[in-house]
Every structure is written in structure tokens, then in C-alpha cells.
Design a protein around this motif. Structure first.
Motif, mmCIF file in Angstrom:
data_model
loop_
_atom_site.group_PDB
_atom_site.id
_atom_site.type_symbol
_atom_site.label_atom_id
_atom_site.label_comp_id
_atom_site.label_asym_id
_atom_site.label_seq_id
_atom_site.Cartn_x
_atom_site.Cartn_y
_atom_site.Cartn_z
ATOM 1 N N ASP A 1 0.840 -1.204 0.000
ATOM 2 C CA ASP A 1 0.000 0.000 0.000
ATOM 3 C C ASP A 1 0.872 1.249 0.000
ATOM 4 O O ASP A 1 1.920 1.285 0.637
ATOM 5 C CB ASP A 1 -0.912 0.018 1.222
ATOM 6 C CG ASP A 1 -1.953 -1.089 1.172
ATOM 7 O OD1 ASP A 1 -2.359 -1.556 2.251
ATOM 8 O OD2 ASP A 1 -2.351 -1.472 0.051
ATOM 9 N N GLN A 2 0.371 2.283 -0.652
ATOM 10 C CA GLN A 2 1.111 3.546 -0.693
ATOM 11 C C GLN A 2 0.618 4.536 0.345
ATOM 12 O O GLN A 2 1.402 5.333 0.875
ATOM 13 C CB GLN A 2 0.988 4.175 -2.074
ATOM 14 C CG GLN A 2 1.754 3.444 -3.149
ATOM 15 C CD GLN A 2 3.225 3.367 -2.834
ATOM 16 O OE1 GLN A 2 3.885 4.367 -2.547
ATOM 17 N NE2 GLN A 2 3.780 2.155 -2.857
ATOM 18 N N ASP A 3 -0.675 4.496 0.634
ATOM 19 C CA ASP A 3 -1.200 5.438 1.603
ATOM 20 C C ASP A 3 -2.548 4.977 2.131
ATOM 21 O O ASP A 3 -3.152 4.037 1.598
ATOM 22 C CB ASP A 3 -1.330 6.845 1.002
ATOM 23 C CG ASP A 3 -2.136 6.870 -0.283
ATOM 24 O OD1 ASP A 3 -1.693 7.507 -1.250
ATOM 25 O OD2 ASP A 3 -3.206 6.251 -0.316
ATOM 26 N N SER A 4 -2.989 5.632 3.173
ATOM 27 C CA SER A 4 -4.284 5.325 3.762
ATOM 28 C C SER A 4 -4.764 6.535 4.548
ATOM 29 O O SER A 4 -3.966 7.164 5.245
ATOM 30 C CB SER A 4 -4.186 4.101 4.679
ATOM 31 O OG SER A 4 -5.408 3.837 5.327
ATOM 32 N N VAL A 5 -6.040 6.833 4.421
ATOM 33 C CA VAL A 5 -6.628 7.956 5.143
ATOM 34 C C VAL A 5 -7.558 7.412 6.217
ATOM 35 O O VAL A 5 -8.440 6.594 5.939
ATOM 36 C CB VAL A 5 -7.418 8.876 4.194
ATOM 37 C CG1 VAL A 5 -8.035 10.027 4.983
ATOM 38 C CG2 VAL A 5 -6.524 9.397 3.078
ATOM 39 N N LYS A 6 -7.330 7.873 7.437
ATOM 40 C CA LYS A 6 -8.214 7.514 8.537
ATOM 41 C C LYS A 6 -8.605 8.787 9.266
ATOM 42 O O LYS A 6 -7.857 9.293 10.111
ATOM 43 C CB LYS A 6 -7.542 6.531 9.487
ATOM 44 C CG LYS A 6 -7.470 5.115 8.951
ATOM 45 C CD LYS A 6 -7.100 4.110 10.029
ATOM 46 C CE LYS A 6 -7.147 2.692 9.501
ATOM 47 N NZ LYS A 6 -6.831 1.691 10.541
ATOM 48 N N SER B 1 1.435 7.729 4.621
ATOM 49 C CA SER B 1 1.892 7.524 3.248
ATOM 50 C C SER B 1 3.375 7.167 3.255
ATOM 51 O O SER B 1 4.061 7.356 4.262
ATOM 52 C CB SER B 1 1.664 8.778 2.398
ATOM 53 O OG SER B 1 2.415 9.870 2.901
ATOM 54 N N ARG B 2 3.828 6.657 2.142
ATOM 55 C CA ARG B 2 5.236 6.294 2.031
ATOM 56 C C ARG B 2 5.814 6.846 0.739
ATOM 57 O O ARG B 2 5.103 6.997 -0.256
ATOM 58 C CB ARG B 2 5.440 4.778 2.074
ATOM 59 C CG ARG B 2 4.832 4.031 0.899
ATOM 60 C CD ARG B 2 5.347 2.598 0.856
ATOM 61 N NE ARG B 2 4.649 1.708 1.783
ATOM 62 C CZ ARG B 2 5.270 0.867 2.597
ATOM 63 N NH1 ARG B 2 6.579 0.807 2.614
ATOM 64 N NH2 ARG B 2 4.581 0.068 3.388
ATOM 65 N N ASP B 3 7.098 7.157 0.766
ATOM 66 C CA ASP B 3 7.853 7.528 -0.432
ATOM 67 C C ASP B 3 9.038 6.573 -0.491
ATOM 68 O O ASP B 3 10.051 6.780 0.187
ATOM 69 C CB ASP B 3 8.320 8.983 -0.344
ATOM 70 C CG ASP B 3 9.000 9.444 -1.629
ATOM 71 O OD1 ASP B 3 9.544 8.594 -2.364
ATOM 72 O OD2 ASP B 3 9.015 10.664 -1.871
ATOM 73 N N ASN B 4 8.888 5.534 -1.272
ATOM 74 C CA ASN B 4 9.924 4.502 -1.304
ATOM 75 C C ASN B 4 11.242 5.036 -1.862
ATOM 76 O O ASN B 4 12.313 4.580 -1.461
ATOM 77 C CB ASN B 4 9.444 3.309 -2.118
ATOM 78 C CG ASN B 4 8.325 2.553 -1.431
ATOM 79 O OD1 ASN B 4 8.219 2.565 -0.201
ATOM 80 N ND2 ASN B 4 7.463 1.919 -2.203
ATOM 81 N N ALA B 5 11.175 5.981 -2.761
ATOM 82 C CA ALA B 5 12.399 6.544 -3.322
ATOM 83 C C ALA B 5 13.224 7.255 -2.247
ATOM 84 O O ALA B 5 14.454 7.276 -2.306
ATOM 85 C CB ALA B 5 12.061 7.506 -4.453
#
Length: 116
Positions: free
Chosen positions: A55-60, A66-70
Motif C-alpha cells: 500500500d502507498q497510503d491510507s486515510v483515517k 503515506s510512504r515515499d519509497n524513493a
């Protein structure tokens, strides 16, 4: 040395926003589930949000993880903050890719204070 380092905490007024960052050192976050937790004064630690390795992000509600793999970094965007959000915020990473398997590495935390 494997470690997570949080940053971005500080003093914010009620109703304000803040973005926390968590940089990984010594391992690649892309393959890990990541989570944000917090511990308010006199209370037990609680989970805020967690996303699996795919997963890249999630809103709760008011919180977005969120993540930035780079950049090998994860973030927690917090909006409409209230004094009840005052706590030490921790990021964590789990090597078994899914949040249900728990976290293996923890940062030392960053303090968020919401006050006028």
C-alpha cells in the motif's frame, strides 16, 4: 545499524496541521508494513494507522499515512489537531509485510504538542 528516525514534531495551535516524517536507515522500507502510533501523557500507546508493504497510503479521519519509497521515508499528515492529539508519535516497521503480523522496528518518537 537498522533504525527509524522521526522528525517534524513540535508545537502547533488547535485546528492546525502537521506532517511527521520517519526515515529508515539500514533497511528498505518498501518491503515493510509501516505504522504510526502515539502515546499521550498518562495513557497507553495506541495505534493510529498502518499500511502493508504493497500500500502507498491510507486515510483515517484526520490522519493520512503515506510512504515515499524513493526517499525511504514514511509520513503522517495530521489535520484539525486538538489538544487531545498531544502525544509522542512513533513510527514502526514490520518485516512480514502485513500489519497484522506486528512491528519489528521502532523509532524513538517525536513530541507533538497542540496548544494555544
Amino acid at each position: 545499524q537498522l533504525q527509524l528516525v522521526e522528525s517534524g514534531g513540535g508545537l502547533v495551535q488547535p485546528g492546525g496541521s502537521l506532517r511527521l516524517s520517519c526515515a529508515a536507515h539500514g533497511f528498505t522500507l518498501e518491503y515493510y508494513a509501516i505504522g504510526w502510533f502515539r502515546q499521550a501523557p498518562g495513557k497507553e500507546r495506541e495505534g493510529i494507522s498502518c499500511i502493508s508493504s504493497t500500500d502507498q497510503d491510507s486515510v483515517k479521519g484526520r490522519f493520512t499515512i503515506s510512504r515515499d519509497n524513493a526517499k525511504n521515508t514514511v509520513y503522517l499528515q495530521m489535520n484539525s489537531l486538538t489538544p487531545e492529539d498531544t502525544a509522542i508519535y512513533y513510527c514502526a516497521a514490520g518485516g512480514r509485510r502485513l500489519c497484522i503480523y506486528g512491528m519489528d522496528y521502532w523509532g524513538k518518537g517525536t513530541l507533538v504538542t497542540v496548544s494555544s
